[in-house]
Design a protein around this motif. Structure first.
Motif, PDB file in Angstrom:
ATOM      1  N   TRP A   1       2.140   6.134  -2.902  1.00 50.68           N
ATOM      2  CA  TRP A   1       3.150   7.047  -3.445  1.00 50.68           C
ATOM      3  C   TRP A   1       2.907   7.245  -4.947  1.00 50.68           C
ATOM      4  CZ3 TRP A   1       6.896   6.788  -7.213  1.00 50.68           C
ATOM      5  CH2 TRP A   1       7.832   7.831  -7.229  1.00 50.68           C
ATOM      6  N   THR A   2       2.631   6.147  -5.659  1.00 45.05           N
ATOM      7  CA  THR A   2       2.367   6.209  -7.098  1.00 45.05           C
ATOM      8  C   THR A   2       1.086   6.994  -7.384  1.00 45.05           C
ATOM      9  OG1 THR A   2       3.488   4.083  -7.391  1.00 45.05           O
ATOM     10  CG2 THR A   2       2.057   4.802  -9.187  1.00 45.05           C
ATOM     11  N   ALA A   3       0.059   6.765  -6.553  1.00 47.15           N
ATOM     12  CA  ALA A   3      -1.206   7.503  -6.717  1.00 47.15           C
ATOM     13  C   ALA A   3      -0.980   8.998  -6.529  1.00 47.15           C
ATOM     14  CB  ALA A   3      -2.252   6.992  -5.728  1.00 47.15           C
ATOM     15  N   CYS A   4      -0.110   9.370  -5.590  1.00 42.80           N
ATOM     16  CA  CYS A   4       0.215  10.791  -5.358  1.00 42.80           C
ATOM     17  C   CYS A   4       0.926  11.392  -6.564  1.00 42.80           C
ATOM     18  CB  CYS A   4       1.094  10.950  -4.113  1.00 42.80           C
ATOM     19  SG  CYS A   4       0.245  10.617  -2.565  1.00 42.80           S
ATOM     20  N   GLU A   5       1.843  10.634  -7.157  1.00 41.67           N
ATOM     21  CA  GLU A   5       2.538  11.102  -8.358  1.00 41.67           C
ATOM     22  C   GLU A   5       1.535  11.367  -9.475  1.00 41.67           C
ATOM     23  OE1 GLU A   5       6.360  11.359  -8.895  1.00 41.67           O
ATOM     24  OE2 GLU A   5       5.661  11.867  -6.883  1.00 41.67           O
ATOM     25  N   ASP A   6       0.594  10.456  -9.626  1.00 40.36           N
ATOM     26  CA  ASP A   6      -0.450  10.593 -10.644  1.00 40.36           C
ATOM     27  C   ASP A   6      -1.376  11.777 -10.323  1.00 40.36           C
ATOM     28  OD1 ASP A   6      -2.127   9.648 -12.920  1.00 40.36           O
ATOM     29  OD2 ASP A   6      -3.568   9.255 -11.327  1.00 40.36           O
ATOM     30  N   PHE A   7      -1.709  11.920  -9.044  1.00 42.18           N
ATOM     31  CA  PHE A   7      -2.622  12.986  -8.600  1.00 42.18           C
ATOM     32  C   PHE A   7      -2.107  14.364  -9.020  1.00 42.18           C
ATOM     33  CE2 PHE A   7      -3.964  16.059  -5.310  1.00 42.18           C
ATOM     34  CZ  PHE A   7      -5.343  15.937  -5.423  1.00 42.18           C
TER      35      PHE A   7
ATOM     36  N   GLU B   1       0.826  -1.215   0.000  1.00 36.88           N
ATOM     37  CA  GLU B   1       0.000   0.000   0.000  1.00 36.88           C
ATOM     38  C   GLU B   1       0.859   1.264   0.000  1.00 36.88           C
ATOM     39  OE1 GLU B   1       0.722  -1.026   4.268  1.00 36.88           O
ATOM     40  OE2 GLU B   1       0.026  -2.167   2.537  1.00 36.88           O
ATOM     41  N   ASN B   2       2.075   1.185   0.539  1.00 37.62           N
ATOM     42  CA  ASN B   2       2.951   2.362   0.576  1.00 37.62           C
ATOM     43  C   ASN B   2       3.359   2.809  -0.825  1.00 37.62           C
ATOM     44  OD1 ASN B   2       2.940   2.622   3.396  1.00 37.62           O
ATOM     45  ND2 ASN B   2       4.518   1.080   3.611  1.00 37.62           N
ATOM     46  N   ILE B   3       3.838   1.872  -1.639  1.00 39.87           N
ATOM     47  CA  ILE B   3       4.252   2.234  -2.998  1.00 39.87           C
ATOM     48  C   ILE B   3       3.027   2.573  -3.852  1.00 39.87           C
ATOM     49  CG2 ILE B   3       4.315  -0.159  -3.872  1.00 39.87           C
ATOM     50  CD1 ILE B   3       6.834   2.583  -4.829  1.00 39.87           C
TER      51      ILE B   3
END
Length: 199
Positions: free
Chosen positions: A101-107, A96-98
């Motif tokens: 983090w990936t979802a934040c990059e996309d956001f 869930e951490n990565i």
């Protein structure tokens, strides 16, 4: 109310990045990640060899894999490095951490207000709220700031949470990954592949 319970659970979980079930043997974990990194490791089947030949340019070289040990940034900026790290985190039950983090990059790539609101709410439901399916370990103040921003989210709404999760990975999961059997096997596989190409 559930929100009142958040500070207690967040404080208790603030310094952990993974849930480690005690009943999962090391050998079982090893088989699990071996299966998952089949596309990264050299195999003997002719079909896989053909696939490797076609995709050689994007497969990790020995230099690539060695560079992953320089920093978490270097690892995450490489397509296969990130994939291998995801596999490792899954074996430790903290993917869930990565994913967050990936979802934040996309956001941060979204520009329209409608997209930001939609994405912010789905991220909150998936990662932030108490007992979310992929709940990440955040302190109450960081969670609360996200809740306050949900109606008018900006590109930086999840920045603080992303930094905290990155720090958790950098200080805990990443060093374990670099010292893991999985990483050693990836290094060996990349070296073998390099020798195979030269010969």
């Amino acid at each position: 109310m559930r929100e009142n319970l958040a500070p207690v659970s967040s404080q208790n979980m603030a310094f952990t990045d993974c849930t480690k079930p005690t009943d999962l043997s090391t050998e079982k974990k090893r088989k699990n990640w071996r299966n998952r990194i089949g596309f990264l490791l050299k195999t003997n089947s002719s079909e896989s060899t053909l696939h490797i030949m076609k995709n050689r340019s994007c497969r990790p070289t020995a230099d690539d894999v060695n560079q992953w040990a320089q920093s978490l940034d270097t690892l995450l900026s490489h397509k296969y490095g990130k994939a291998a790290f995801c596999v490792f985190l899954k074996s430790e039950f903290c993917e869930e951490n990565i994913e967050f983090w990936t979802a934040c990059e996309d956001f941060r790539t979204h520009t329209s207000h409608k997209e930001l609101v939609s994405k912010a709410n789905s991220m909150y439901e998936e990662f932030i709220k108490s007992e979310a399916p992929k709940e990440i370990n955040l302190d109450f103040h960081t969670k609360n700031a996200i809740v306050q921003s949900l109606h008018e989210p900006t590109a930086t709404s999840f920045q603080s949470a992303q930094r905290k999760v990155y720090s958790l990975m950098e200080n805990n999961s990443y060093p374990r990954f670099i010292h893991s059997d999985l990483y050693k096997e990836l290094c060996d596989a990349a070296r073998r592949e390099g020798k195979h190409i030269k010969s």
